[in-house]
Design a protein around this motif. Structure first.
Motif, PDB file in Angstrom:
ATOM      1  N   VAL A  21       0.876  -1.171   0.000  1.00 49.35           N
ATOM      2  CA  VAL A  21       0.000   0.000   0.000  1.00 49.35           C
ATOM      3  C   VAL A  21       0.915   1.223   0.000  1.00 49.35           C
ATOM      4  N   VAL A  22       0.846   2.031  -1.056  1.00 49.73           N
ATOM      5  CA  VAL A  22       1.718   3.205  -1.155  1.00 49.73           C
ATOM      6  C   VAL A  22       0.964   4.519  -0.956  1.00 49.73           C
ATOM      7  N   GLN A  23      -0.368   4.475  -1.014  1.00 48.35           N
ATOM      8  CA  GLN A  23      -1.167   5.671  -0.765  1.00 48.35           C
ATOM      9  C   GLN A  23      -2.546   5.241  -0.299  1.00 48.35           C
ATOM     10  N   GLY A  51     -31.698   2.423   4.121  1.00 43.72           N
ATOM     11  CA  GLY A  51     -30.312   2.191   3.755  1.00 43.72           C
ATOM     12  C   GLY A  51     -29.443   2.020   4.980  1.00 43.72           C
ATOM     13  N   GLU A  52     -28.184   1.732   4.714  1.00 44.55           N
ATOM     14  CA  GLU A  52     -27.203   1.539   5.771  1.00 44.55           C
ATOM     15  C   GLU A  52     -25.934   2.287   5.382  1.00 44.55           C
ATOM     16  N   LYS A  53     -25.308   2.955   6.347  1.00 44.56           N
ATOM     17  CA  LYS A  53     -24.060   3.679   6.102  1.00 44.56           C
ATOM     18  C   LYS A  53     -22.933   2.669   5.896  1.00 44.56           C
ATOM     19  N   ARG A  54     -22.249   2.781   4.755  1.00 46.52           N
ATOM     20  CA  ARG A  54     -21.132   1.876   4.449  1.00 46.52           C
ATOM     21  C   ARG A  54     -19.915   2.677   4.004  1.00 46.52           C
ATOM     22  N   GLY A  55     -18.748   2.105   4.243  1.00 48.93           N
ATOM     23  CA  GLY A  55     -17.501   2.768   3.898  1.00 48.93           C
ATOM     24  C   GLY A  55     -16.947   2.303   2.562  1.00 48.93           C
ATOM     25  N   ILE A  56     -16.195   3.207   1.922  1.00 47.86           N
ATOM     26  CA  ILE A  56     -15.470   2.893   0.685  1.00 47.86           C
ATOM     27  C   ILE A  56     -14.092   3.544   0.805  1.00 47.86           C
ATOM     28  N   LEU A  57     -13.065   2.784   0.495  1.00 46.43           N
ATOM     29  CA  LEU A  57     -11.696   3.264   0.618  1.00 46.43           C
ATOM     30  C   LEU A  57     -10.962   3.063  -0.700  1.00 46.43           C
ATOM     31  N   ASN A  58     -10.298   4.114  -1.163  1.00 51.86           N
ATOM     32  CA  ASN A  58      -9.428   4.035  -2.334  1.00 51.86           C
ATOM     33  C   ASN A  58      -7.990   4.058  -1.853  1.00 51.86           C
ATOM     34  N   ILE A  59      -7.209   3.115  -2.355  1.00 54.65           N
ATOM     35  CA  ILE A  59      -5.781   3.061  -2.049  1.00 54.65           C
ATOM     36  C   ILE A  59      -5.028   2.873  -3.357  1.00 54.65           C
ATOM     37  N   VAL A  60      -3.728   3.094  -3.311  1.00 53.12           N
ATOM     38  CA  VAL A  60      -2.865   2.779  -4.448  1.00 53.12           C
ATOM     39  C   VAL A  60      -1.918   1.694  -3.973  1.00 53.12           C
ATOM     40  N   ILE A  61      -1.850   0.614  -4.768  1.00 46.47           N
ATOM     41  CA  ILE A  61      -0.945  -0.487  -4.439  1.00 46.47           C
ATOM     42  C   ILE A  61       0.125  -0.599  -5.517  1.00 46.47           C
ATOM     43  N   ASP A  62       1.294  -1.095  -5.116  1.00 44.09           N
ATOM     44  CA  ASP A  62       2.441  -1.195  -6.023  1.00 44.09           C
ATOM     45  C   ASP A  62       3.173  -2.499  -5.731  1.00 44.09           C
ATOM     46  N   GLY A 100       2.867   1.277   3.383  1.00 42.04           N
ATOM     47  CA  GLY A 100       4.040   0.409   3.418  1.00 42.04           C
ATOM     48  C   GLY A 100       3.718  -1.034   3.759  1.00 42.04           C
ATOM     49  N   LYS A 101       2.460  -1.315   4.064  1.00 34.95           N
ATOM     50  CA  LYS A 101       2.068  -2.675   4.423  1.00 34.95           C
ATOM     51  C   LYS A 101       1.960  -3.528   3.162  1.00 34.95           C
ATOM     52  N   GLU A 102       2.529  -4.732   3.221  1.00 29.18           N
ATOM     53  CA  GLU A 102       2.471  -5.661   2.090  1.00 29.18           C
ATOM     54  C   GLU A 102       1.383  -6.696   2.350  1.00 29.18           C
ATOM     55  N   LEU A 103       0.483  -6.838   1.374  1.00 25.12           N
ATOM     56  CA  LEU A 103      -0.649  -7.740   1.493  1.00 25.12           C
ATOM     57  C   LEU A 103      -0.894  -8.450   0.166  1.00 25.12           C
TER      58      LEU A 103
END
Length: 139
Positions: A21-23, A51-62, A100-103
């Protein structure tokens, strides 16, 4: 599911890839239809569909070959470690801890209609499992 490097991704692929995860962008929320899981439309809201409140996350992986925007929805957001939706400071810390986490990410590659570029819709996230060889003590 194919194990691929990011530079090999093609739209329509269902893949697994090991990447850092770089961003990480700010977590956003939307009201989802309880039956479909999709964002409530104005028409559905007018009809009184709950409805129900839900999360959405954008990341950049490398992965060292290329990078790609990855999109994580509710369950994957929690699985990656963002759980404190109501505590802004703790959420910020959790988001920073992702960098910096590798997954291992799994999901589908599609075209983002807004940016017109490929993105990964994540449907699985796994920690890296490093095998440990068993050792025997010499006598």
């Amino acid at each position: 599911i194919k194990k691929k490097e990011i530079r090999e991704f093609n739209v329509g692929d269902k893949i697994n890839t090991r990447a850092f995860v770089v961003q990480a962008f700010d977590l956003r929320f939307f009201n989802a239809n309880l039956e479909t899981g999709k964002k409530l439309t104005e028409e559905e809201i007018a009809k009184g569909i709950s409805g129900e409140k839900r999360g959405i996350l954008n990341i950049v992986i490398d992965d060292g070959t290329e990078n790609i925007r990855a999109v994580l929805f509710q369950d994957m957001v929690k699985k990656i470690g963002l759980t404190e939706y109501e505590n802004e400071e703790l959420m910020k810390t959790q988001k920073e801890n992702l960098l910096g986490k590798e997954l291992v990410f799994g999901g589908n590659v599609r075209i983002n209609s807004y940016f017109n570029n490929p993105e990964l819709i994540v449907d699985s996230v796994e920690e890296i499992k490093i095998g440990r060889a068993s050792c025997r003590e010499r006598v």
